[in-house]
Write an enzyme that holds these catalytic residues in place. Structure first.
Site, PDB file in Angstrom:
ATOM      1  NE  ARG A  23       0.685  -3.796   7.284  1.00 41.64           N
ATOM      2  CZ  ARG A  23       1.881  -2.504   7.529  1.00 41.64           C
ATOM      3  NH1 ARG A  23       1.407  -2.101   7.659  1.00 41.64           N
ATOM      4  NH2 ARG A  23       2.746  -4.063   8.385  1.00 41.64           N
ATOM      5  CD  GLU A  41       6.276   1.375  14.797  1.00 39.24           C
ATOM      6  OE1 GLU A  41       7.145   1.673  15.816  1.00 39.24           O
ATOM      7  OE2 GLU A  41       5.846   2.522  13.874  1.00 39.24           O
ATOM      8  CG  ASP A  42       2.330  -1.047  10.236  1.00 40.64           C
ATOM      9  OD1 ASP A  42       2.258   0.473  11.752  1.00 40.64           O
ATOM     10  OD2 ASP A  42       2.809  -0.904  10.155  1.00 40.64           O
ATOM     11  CG  ASP A  55       1.875  -3.286   2.896  1.00 44.10           C
ATOM     12  OD1 ASP A  55       3.010  -2.130   2.246  1.00 44.10           O
ATOM     13  OD2 ASP A  55       1.261  -2.836   2.282  1.00 44.10           O
ATOM     14  CB  CYS A  75       6.827   1.172   9.629  1.00 40.05           C
ATOM     15  SG  CYS A  75       7.448   2.876   8.973  1.00 40.05           S
ATOM     16  CG  HIS A  84       0.932   4.724  11.182  1.00 38.27           C
ATOM     17  ND1 HIS A  84       1.928   3.792   9.746  1.00 38.27           N
ATOM     18  CD2 HIS A  84      -0.937   3.610  11.323  1.00 38.27           C
ATOM     19  CE1 HIS A  84       0.706   3.135   9.773  1.00 38.27           C
ATOM     20  NE2 HIS A  84      -0.598   2.861  10.399  1.00 38.27           N
ATOM     21  NE  ARG A 139      -3.624   1.607   6.255  1.00 35.98           N
ATOM     22  CZ  ARG A 139      -2.657   1.530   5.742  1.00 35.98           C
ATOM     23  NH1 ARG A 139      -1.539   1.017   7.037  1.00 35.98           N
ATOM     24  NH2 ARG A 139      -2.232   1.697   5.222  1.00 35.98           N
ATOM     25  CG  LEU A 193      -2.026  -0.854   1.621  1.00 38.52           C
ATOM     26  CD1 LEU A 193      -2.218  -0.841   2.716  1.00 38.52           C
ATOM     27  CD2 LEU A 193      -2.709  -1.266   0.356  1.00 38.52           C
TER      28      LEU A 193
HETATM   29  C1  CIR Z   1       1.150   0.949   4.693  1.00 41.99           C
HETATM   30  O1  CIR Z   1       0.512   1.462   4.190  1.00 41.99           O
HETATM   31  O2  CIR Z   1       0.832  -0.361   5.545  1.00 41.99           O
HETATM   32  C2  CIR Z   1       2.528   1.102   4.564  1.00 41.99           C
HETATM   33  N1  CIR Z   1       2.121   0.610   2.961  1.00 41.99           N
HETATM   34  C3  CIR Z   1       3.110   1.348   5.569  1.00 41.99           C
HETATM   35  C4  CIR Z   1       3.224   1.265   6.853  1.00 41.99           C
HETATM   36  C5  CIR Z   1       3.636   1.951   7.575  1.00 41.99           C
HETATM   37  N2  CIR Z   1       3.624   1.588   8.648  1.00 41.99           N
HETATM   38  C6  CIR Z   1       4.749   2.627   9.900  1.00 41.99           C
HETATM   39  O3  CIR Z   1       4.411   4.117   9.302  1.00 41.99           O
HETATM   40  N3  CIR Z   1       4.271   2.199  11.325  1.00 41.99           N
END
Ligand code: CIR
Length: 257
Positions: free
Chosen positions: A87, A67-68, A62, A252, A165, A133, A20
């Site tokens: 995700r 971290e997410d 992704d 992340c 975020h 999110r 994404l």
């Molecule tokens: C997303 O859109 O989920 C990933 N392409 C990027 C996530 C970045 N995560 C973060 O800043 N903790």
């Protein structure tokens, strides 16, 4: 500030460019992303953490933005339920890696959604972002769990901002000191913290990461780099171009605990 002993990262996979993104910076180069990821791993090791490197999961482009998928503190481990449906499958394998370090795992449950990038720990306080999110239900579930752990929490609604975020615009440096992107100070009450403002033209640099004696910093933001050095921080500057193309920042790319 707690000393981090461990970090978990996941190498970008062959499908990395299919993740994404809202950035208009072109398609990432996988070889260069792998090189930048290796430098990131080396920096974490230099900071004194024991590193677990997970294999890519090509079905989850992704998943290098690990971290997410979890909120890890000295008191508990909480698996998330990421807000992007593509995700949500990343969490299971992270749970297997995390459970080696914690006696119990908790979880954010649907209809709650939550991305780790929306959570900023500042000592015994957690700032929890509500974003596109992380929803209010996910934020409340996390606040309840952290409250049981003895942490305080406050919720910051960033949906009116351009941030993906919360941590795209805030970082904790330890010693009650926060980095805030210009404008963030109006979104919440940061009483009790000293704040360092990152100017809008260096916004990406706000996602820096204090790891033990060092601060990891994205390359290419000289004003903020000079500011941190002047304040006496030891910085490690890392090239992040290929991750920035996919909306990812320094924080992340790892889980630190
Ligand atoms: C997303 O859109 O989920 C990933 N392409 C990027 C996530 C970045 N995560 C973060 O800043 N903790």
């Amino acid at each position: 500030m707690n000393r981090f002993q461990h970090a978990i990262v996941r190498t970008p996979g062959a499908s990395f460019a299919n993740g994404l993104t809202t950035a208009d910076l072109g398609k990432p180069d996988l070889d260069l992303a792998l090189e930048q990821h290796q430098a990131y791993c080396a920096a974490l090791v230099k900071c004194g953490v024991a590193l677990t490197i997970m294999d890519p999961e090509p079905q989850y482009p992704d998943s290098t933005f690990i971290e997410d998928t979890a909120i890890l503190s000295s008191r508990s481990a909480i698996l998330t339920h990421p807000g992007a449906p593509s995700r949500q499958g990343e969490v299971a394998s992270v749970g297997q890696a995390v459970e080696k370090h914690y006696s119990a795992l908790q979880a954010i449950r649907p209809p709650g959604t939550l991305d780790g990038g929306d959570i900023c720990q500042a000592g015994d306080h957690f700032f929890i972002g509500i974003s596109h999110r992380t929803n209010a239900e996910g934020a409340q579930q996390l606040a309840d769990i952290l409250g049981t752990d003895g942490f305080t929490t406050s919720i910051i609604d960033i949906r009116g901002s351009e941030l993906l975020h919360l941590k795209s615009g805030i970082a904790y440096l330890g010693d009650e000191r926060l980095v805030l992107v210009d404008g963030m100070e109006t979104l919440a009450d940061f009483t009790g913290f000293e704040t360092i403002t990152v100017e809008k033209d260096e916004q990406y640099a706000a996602n820096c990461v204090r790891v033990n004696e060092n601060v990891l910093l994205a390359a290419g933001f000289p004003k903020f780099a000079t500011r941190l050095s002047t304040m006496g921080y030891h910085t490690i500057t890392l090239e992040m171009s290929e991750f920035q193309k996919m909306d990812g920042g320094l924080s992340c790319l790892s889980l630190r605990f």
